[in-house]
Design an enzyme around this catalytic site. Structure first.
Site, PDB file in Angstrom:
ATOM      1  N   LYS A  34       8.287  -0.295   1.654  1.00 31.89           N
ATOM      2  CA  LYS A  34       8.747  -1.112   0.523  1.00 31.89           C
ATOM      3  C   LYS A  34       8.764  -0.298  -0.770  1.00 31.89           C
ATOM      4  CE  LYS A  34       5.742  -3.913  -1.703  1.00 31.89           C
ATOM      5  NZ  LYS A  34       5.697  -3.812  -3.167  1.00 31.89           N
ATOM      6  N   ASN A  35       7.642   0.353  -1.080  1.00 34.65           N
ATOM      7  CA  ASN A  35       7.544   1.019  -2.385  1.00 34.65           C
ATOM      8  C   ASN A  35       8.479   2.209  -2.515  1.00 34.65           C
ATOM      9  OD1 ASN A  35       5.722  -0.866  -3.183  1.00 34.65           O
ATOM     10  ND2 ASN A  35       3.900   0.434  -2.968  1.00 34.65           N
ATOM     11  N   ARG A 104       7.814  -5.540 -10.475  1.00 34.27           N
ATOM     12  CA  ARG A 104       7.377  -4.472 -11.366  1.00 34.27           C
ATOM     13  C   ARG A 104       8.189  -3.182 -11.193  1.00 34.27           C
ATOM     14  NH1 ARG A 104       3.264  -2.451 -14.442  1.00 34.27           N
ATOM     15  NH2 ARG A 104       2.860  -0.266 -14.096  1.00 34.27           N
ATOM     16  N   CYS A 128       0.041  -9.346 -14.067  1.00 37.54           N
ATOM     17  CA  CYS A 128      -0.166  -9.259 -12.629  1.00 37.54           C
ATOM     18  C   CYS A 128      -1.569  -9.761 -12.316  1.00 37.54           C
ATOM     19  CB  CYS A 128       0.026  -7.816 -12.209  1.00 37.54           C
ATOM     20  SG  CYS A 128      -0.056  -7.591 -10.477  1.00 37.54           S
ATOM     21  N   ARG A 133      -1.334  -3.890 -15.879  1.00 38.55           N
ATOM     22  CA  ARG A 133      -0.459  -2.863 -15.301  1.00 38.55           C
ATOM     23  C   ARG A 133       0.354  -2.257 -16.439  1.00 38.55           C
ATOM     24  NH1 ARG A 133       0.703  -4.349  -9.453  1.00 38.55           N
ATOM     25  NH2 ARG A 133       1.617  -2.280  -9.437  1.00 38.55           N
ATOM     26  N   ASP A 320      -3.996  -0.490  -1.826  1.00 39.89           N
ATOM     27  CA  ASP A 320      -3.203  -1.509  -1.126  1.00 39.89           C
ATOM     28  C   ASP A 320      -3.769  -1.845   0.256  1.00 39.89           C
ATOM     29  OD1 ASP A 320      -1.586  -1.646  -3.318  1.00 39.89           O
ATOM     30  OD2 ASP A 320       0.112  -0.589  -2.436  1.00 39.89           O
ATOM     31  N   ILE A 342      -8.974   1.231  -8.707  1.00 38.85           N
ATOM     32  CA  ILE A 342      -7.636   1.339  -9.312  1.00 38.85           C
ATOM     33  C   ILE A 342      -7.324   0.109 -10.186  1.00 38.85           C
ATOM     34  CG2 ILE A 342      -5.153   1.687  -8.853  1.00 38.85           C
ATOM     35  CD1 ILE A 342      -6.827   4.052  -7.877  1.00 38.85           C
ATOM     36  N   ARG A 412       7.102 -10.723   0.204  1.00 41.77           N
ATOM     37  CA  ARG A 412       7.547  -9.645  -0.682  1.00 41.77           C
ATOM     38  C   ARG A 412       7.412  -8.296   0.011  1.00 41.77           C
ATOM     39  NH1 ARG A 412       3.992  -8.853  -5.126  1.00 41.77           N
ATOM     40  NH2 ARG A 412       5.242  -6.991  -5.139  1.00 41.77           N
TER      41      ARG A 412
END
Ligand code: UD1
Length: 433
Positions: A34-35, A104, A128, A133, A320, A342, A412
């Site tokens: 996805k990213n 984002r 978020c 962020r 993640d 993070i 998503r």
């Protein structure tokens, strides 16, 4: 735009019923990342020729990014896992707030828009749930490349002064190795005049994938995947065909943890093992045998023991996968210390896991997880994308039927999770009211 909003309204009402206690068996196929896919799509803004990407996952975030690119005049043709993006002439440089707010990664389009057109107006990405962020690093980088940047009324306006509208190469040292800032600056620098360096760059595989695509389009980038990236600016970029997005390391990690939490052997493929080194090590440490054969990983869980994790930028353990790994640790023998470094607010799944009988104590951004013999099913909510995945994993191991809400988040980032898990023997059904 409407279709995207309606789809997310739909998934708001839906539930996933996960019936726990079933062993899994077989092979799970990993989709494209996805990213990576999201940022590679925005890179199409840099060329007037067609950019064709393959291995695109089927996700609502991809629909959202398609809508954003269409709003800028990009022609989007999508068929199964292939997408063709043609930004022959851009009709706009200002994606609408409603679209950017929910995605984002779309803010990163400010880099290629500025590089190609010399101006861009992009709304600040929305708040978020997992924490602040900021985009300060992205803006600092664009300024270093010669852009004038103003933030007013929630909109970031950037333009290149002078008649040539071309950014200038510069040395940029990031304060923190932000993935999005590295990608934004990289996309702006490829069309700048002269040489740029990005120091303290993010080293995530998705940054490397972006650099590979840009180089295929004619850019001159070296060092991506390491801490210093060098970009020699070129005048224009061409299109490309058949560029495959890398496999999704976070989806793959989630599947490996599904195997571990159900104590079932599974094959997960395709995986680029170096993208998951920290995760594979932790899975070995907690009692799983891991066998790597090319792009295929076979996991055979033994007795699962508690191990500690601290989330870090790549190549460290990814934030993640913190929530899914915590679900696994809830079922381990012993006490595990999980530190989220993070994001300041990425432990909302703790309360949901506690509803399923998990024994977890929170000390600021550290969770102390004492494994229990058995989780018990409960109605739970996935409060963000990866928290939702953690709820599904917990449900696979719990006694009874866990009803997971928050599918708007899950959809998503996970490509047909229930079909994939069902194919290896899980009982996971979407309840559509
Ligand atoms: C990307 C991923 C996301 C992942 C995250 C960290 C995408 C689309 N999303 O998000 O899934 O969780 O990397 O691996 O690729 N920061 C600053 N100042 C800035 C920018 C960031 O302090 O200007 C901080 C953030 O607050 C955070 C950390 O840097 O603590 C990481 O953020 P960043 O790498 O920018 O994440 P994203 O690129 O948004």
């Amino acid at each position: 735009m409407m279709a995207v909003a309606e789809a997310s309204q739909e998934s708001l009402k839906q539930r996933l019923n996960v019936s726990g206690g079933h062993g899994l068996k077989g092979t799970l196929r990993v989709s494209g990342a996805k990213n990576s896919a999201l940022v590679l799509m925005t890179a199409s803004l840099l060329s007037s020729e067609t950019v064709e990407l393959t291995n695109i996952p089927s996700l609502t975030d991809i629909d959202g990014m398609s809508a954003i690119l269409e709003s800028l005049g990009v022609q989007v043709d999508r068929a199964s896992d292939r997408i063709r993006l043609t930004a022959a002439e851009l009709s706009g440089s200002a994606p609408p707030y409603e679209l950017v707010n929910s995605l984002r990664a779309s803010f990163f389009s400010i880099g290629p828009l500025l590089g190609r057109l010399g101006h861009a107006r992009v709304p600040l990405p929305g708040g978020c749930r997992i924490g602040a962020r900021p985009v300060i690093e992205h803006i600092r980088g664009l300024k270093a490349l010669g852009a004038v940047v103003n933030v007013e009324h929630g909109i970031v306006s950037a333009s290149v002064p002078g008649s040539r509208k071309r950014l200038s190469g510069a040395q940029i040292v990031l304060d923190c190795p932000s993935v999005g800032a590295t990608e934004t600056i990289l996309m702006a620098a490829v069309l700048a005049e002269g040489v740029s360096t990005i120091e303290n760059a993010a080293q995530e595989p998705e940054v490397q994938d972006l650099a590979n695509l840009l180089n295929t389009m004619g850019a001159r980038i070296t060092g991506a995947g390491g801490p210093v990236i060098t970009v020699e600016g070129v005048e224009r970029l061409r299109g490309c065909s058949n560029y495959p997005v890398i496999p999704d390391r976070i989806e793959a990690g989630t599947f490996l943890m599904a195997a571990a939490i159900t104590r079932s052997p599974l094959v997960v493929e395709p995986v680029i093992p170096e993208h998951l080194s920290a995760v594979l090590q932790k899975l070995r440490d907690c009692g799983c045998s891991i066998e790597i054969n090319g792009r295929s990983v076979t996991i055979t869980p033994g007795e699962i023991h508690a191990v500690d994790i601290t989330t870090q930028p790549f190549p460290g353990f990814p934030t993640d996968l913190q929530a899914p790994f915590m679900a696994l640790m809830c079922t381990a023998k012993g006490t595990s210390v999980i530190s989220e470094k993070i994001y300041e607010n990425r432990l909302q799944h703790v309360a949901e896991l506690q509803r399923m009988g998990a024994s977890i104590r929170l000390e600021s951004s550290t969770a102390i997880v004492e494994g229990v013999a058995q989780l018990s099913a409960a109605p739970v909510t996935g409060t963000d994308l990866r928290a939702a995945a953690a709820m599904v994993l917990a449900g696979l191991s719990a006694k009874g039927i866990t009803e997971v809400s928050g599918l708007k988040h899950l959809d998503r980032g996970y490509d047909d999770l229930e079909a994939k898990l069902s194919s290896v023997g899980a009982e996971v059904k979407r309840n559509i009211p």
